[in-house]
Motif scaffolding. Structure first.
Motif, PDB file in Angstrom:
ATOM      1  N   GLY A  20       0.794  -1.222   0.000  1.00 31.07           N
ATOM      2  CA  GLY A  20       0.000   0.000   0.000  1.00 31.07           C
ATOM      3  C   GLY A  20       0.824   1.269   0.000  1.00 31.07           C
ATOM      4  N   ARG A  79      -3.839   6.165   7.346  1.00 27.90           N
ATOM      5  CA  ARG A  79      -5.199   5.596   7.344  1.00 27.90           C
ATOM      6  C   ARG A  79      -5.650   5.274   8.773  1.00 27.90           C
ATOM      7  NH1 ARG A  79      -9.149   5.825   5.312  1.00 27.90           N
ATOM      8  NH2 ARG A  79      -9.756   3.649   5.209  1.00 27.90           N
ATOM      9  N   THR A  83      -8.834   7.063  10.690  1.00 28.07           N
ATOM     10  CA  THR A  83      -9.983   6.209  11.028  1.00 28.07           C
ATOM     11  C   THR A  83      -9.980   5.848  12.508  1.00 28.07           C
ATOM     12  OG1 THR A  83      -8.753   4.251  10.294  1.00 28.07           O
ATOM     13  CG2 THR A  83     -10.228   5.285   8.681  1.00 28.07           C
ATOM     14  N   ARG A 105      -6.465  -2.647   9.496  1.00 28.26           N
ATOM     15  CA  ARG A 105      -6.689  -1.507   8.605  1.00 28.26           C
ATOM     16  C   ARG A 105      -6.376  -1.880   7.159  1.00 28.26           C
ATOM     17  NH1 ARG A 105     -10.117   1.739   8.980  1.00 28.26           N
ATOM     18  NH2 ARG A 105     -10.524   0.822   6.977  1.00 28.26           N
ATOM     19  N   TRP A 106      -5.221  -2.549   6.950  1.00 25.58           N
ATOM     20  CA  TRP A 106      -4.839  -2.934   5.588  1.00 25.58           C
ATOM     21  C   TRP A 106      -5.900  -3.855   4.983  1.00 25.58           C
ATOM     22  CZ3 TRP A 106      -4.134  -7.640   3.318  1.00 25.58           C
ATOM     23  CH2 TRP A 106      -3.653  -7.612   1.999  1.00 25.58           C
ATOM     24  N   THR A 108      -9.088  -4.340   5.815  1.00 25.86           N
ATOM     25  CA  THR A 108     -10.366  -3.660   5.605  1.00 25.86           C
ATOM     26  C   THR A 108     -10.324  -2.834   4.328  1.00 25.86           C
ATOM     27  OG1 THR A 108     -10.739  -3.575   7.987  1.00 25.86           O
ATOM     28  CG2 THR A 108     -12.036  -2.069   6.637  1.00 25.86           C
ATOM     29  N   ASP A 109      -9.232  -2.106   4.139  1.00 22.61           N
ATOM     30  CA  ASP A 109      -9.098  -1.301   2.926  1.00 22.61           C
ATOM     31  C   ASP A 109      -8.963  -2.176   1.685  1.00 22.61           C
ATOM     32  OD1 ASP A 109      -9.266   0.968   4.486  1.00 22.61           O
ATOM     33  OD2 ASP A 109      -7.109   1.388   4.445  1.00 22.61           O
ATOM     34  N   ARG A 110      -8.323  -3.325   1.821  1.00 20.95           N
ATOM     35  CA  ARG A 110      -8.079  -4.193   0.654  1.00 20.95           C
ATOM     36  C   ARG A 110      -9.343  -4.901   0.177  1.00 20.95           C
ATOM     37  NH1 ARG A 110      -7.240  -6.022  -3.650  1.00 20.95           N
ATOM     38  NH2 ARG A 110      -5.391  -7.113  -4.364  1.00 20.95           N
ATOM     39  N   LYS A 112     -12.314  -3.811   0.621  1.00 17.74           N
ATOM     40  CA  LYS A 112     -13.266  -2.743   0.328  1.00 17.74           C
ATOM     41  C   LYS A 112     -14.623  -3.043   0.952  1.00 17.74           C
ATOM     42  CE  LYS A 112     -10.850  -1.093  -3.777  1.00 17.74           C
ATOM     43  NZ  LYS A 112      -9.596  -1.655  -3.526  1.00 17.74           N
ATOM     44  N   GLU A 113     -15.698  -2.980   0.165  1.00 15.95           N
ATOM     45  CA  GLU A 113     -17.035  -3.155   0.742  1.00 15.95           C
ATOM     46  C   GLU A 113     -17.602  -4.555   0.596  1.00 15.95           C
ATOM     47  OE1 GLU A 113     -17.862  -0.004  -1.608  1.00 15.95           O
ATOM     48  OE2 GLU A 113     -16.790   1.184  -0.135  1.00 15.95           O
ATOM     49  N   CYS A 137     -15.033   2.023  14.200  1.00 13.88           N
ATOM     50  CA  CYS A 137     -14.832   1.873  12.751  1.00 13.88           C
ATOM     51  C   CYS A 137     -15.384   0.543  12.257  1.00 13.88           C
ATOM     52  CB  CYS A 137     -13.356   2.003  12.398  1.00 13.88           C
ATOM     53  SG  CYS A 137     -12.791   3.710  12.444  1.00 13.88           S
ATOM     54  N   GLU A 141     -17.834   0.046   9.207  1.00 11.07           N
ATOM     55  CA  GLU A 141     -17.262  -0.524   7.994  1.00 11.07           C
ATOM     56  C   GLU A 141     -17.716  -1.948   7.674  1.00 11.07           C
ATOM     57  OE1 GLU A 141     -13.119   2.053   8.205  1.00 11.07           O
ATOM     58  OE2 GLU A 141     -13.090  -0.013   8.890  1.00 11.07           O
TER      59      GLU A 141
END
Length: 174
Positions: A20, A79, A83, A105-106, A108-110, A112-113, A137, A141
């Motif tokens: 990232g 990030r 957050t 965090r990594w 969750t971001d990777r 996505k939804e 969070c 999320e």
């Protein structure tokens, strides 16, 4: 027996958090591992729906001889700041830069939804004051969060340790 070995084309040797930190198309590794670099770049383009792991715990460790040295990842730490830390009112936030929190965090971001994350971690984020931002969070999320808290915190002692069920993984485990 007798069959030729074929390596899995998707395996990549990398520092996951470092992924990232690089811009798209930027060389991730030296020319020593060109095939690996190509795989990493291709992997970054693919959606990931499931991440399973046992992230390291490294808060407060300063050197490689500590067996889990903290590395600095500016984009990932930003990030976390935007957050988890933004969602907690504390002066002591160092534990939110622990490697296992970075992994949350990594991941969750990777994903996505649309994905699933399953980690084995320590339980500090579950009930600590500093973990409140992580919990807030997660509530925003994720559509569902399931926690299997085995307790057995090795940093507790006496009555608290007995209440948690003692040493779940033996006296050498933290």
């Amino acid at each position: 027996k007798g069959k030729d070995y074929h390596s899995f084309n998707g395996i990549c040797l990398t520092d996951t958090f470092q992924l990232g930190e690089t811009a798209d198309g930027e060389k991730l590794f030296s020319e020593i591992f060109p095939q690996n670099s190509e795989r990493v770049i291709e992997q970054q383009k693919q959606p990931i729906k499931v991440i399973i792991g046992n992230p390291p715990y490294s808060v407060g460790q300063k050197s490689a001889s500590d067996n889990a040295q903290n590395q600095s990842y500016k984009a990932l730490e930003k990030r976390i700041e935007d957050t988890y830390i933004a969602n907690v009112d504390l002066t002591q936030k160092r534990s939110l830069y622990d490697s296992y929190i970075k992994a949350f965090r990594w991941a969750t971001d990777r994903v996505k939804e649309d994905g699933v994350i399953a980690f084995v971690t320590n339980g500090n984020w579950i009930n600590s004051n500093s973990g409140a931002g992580v919990r807030r969070c997660f509530e925003k999320e994720f559509s569902s969060v399931y926690v299997f808290d085995l307790r057995g915190n090795q940093r507790t002692s006496g009555e608290e340790s007995r209440r948690e069920g003692g040493k779940i993984f033996g006296s050498g485990s933290r």
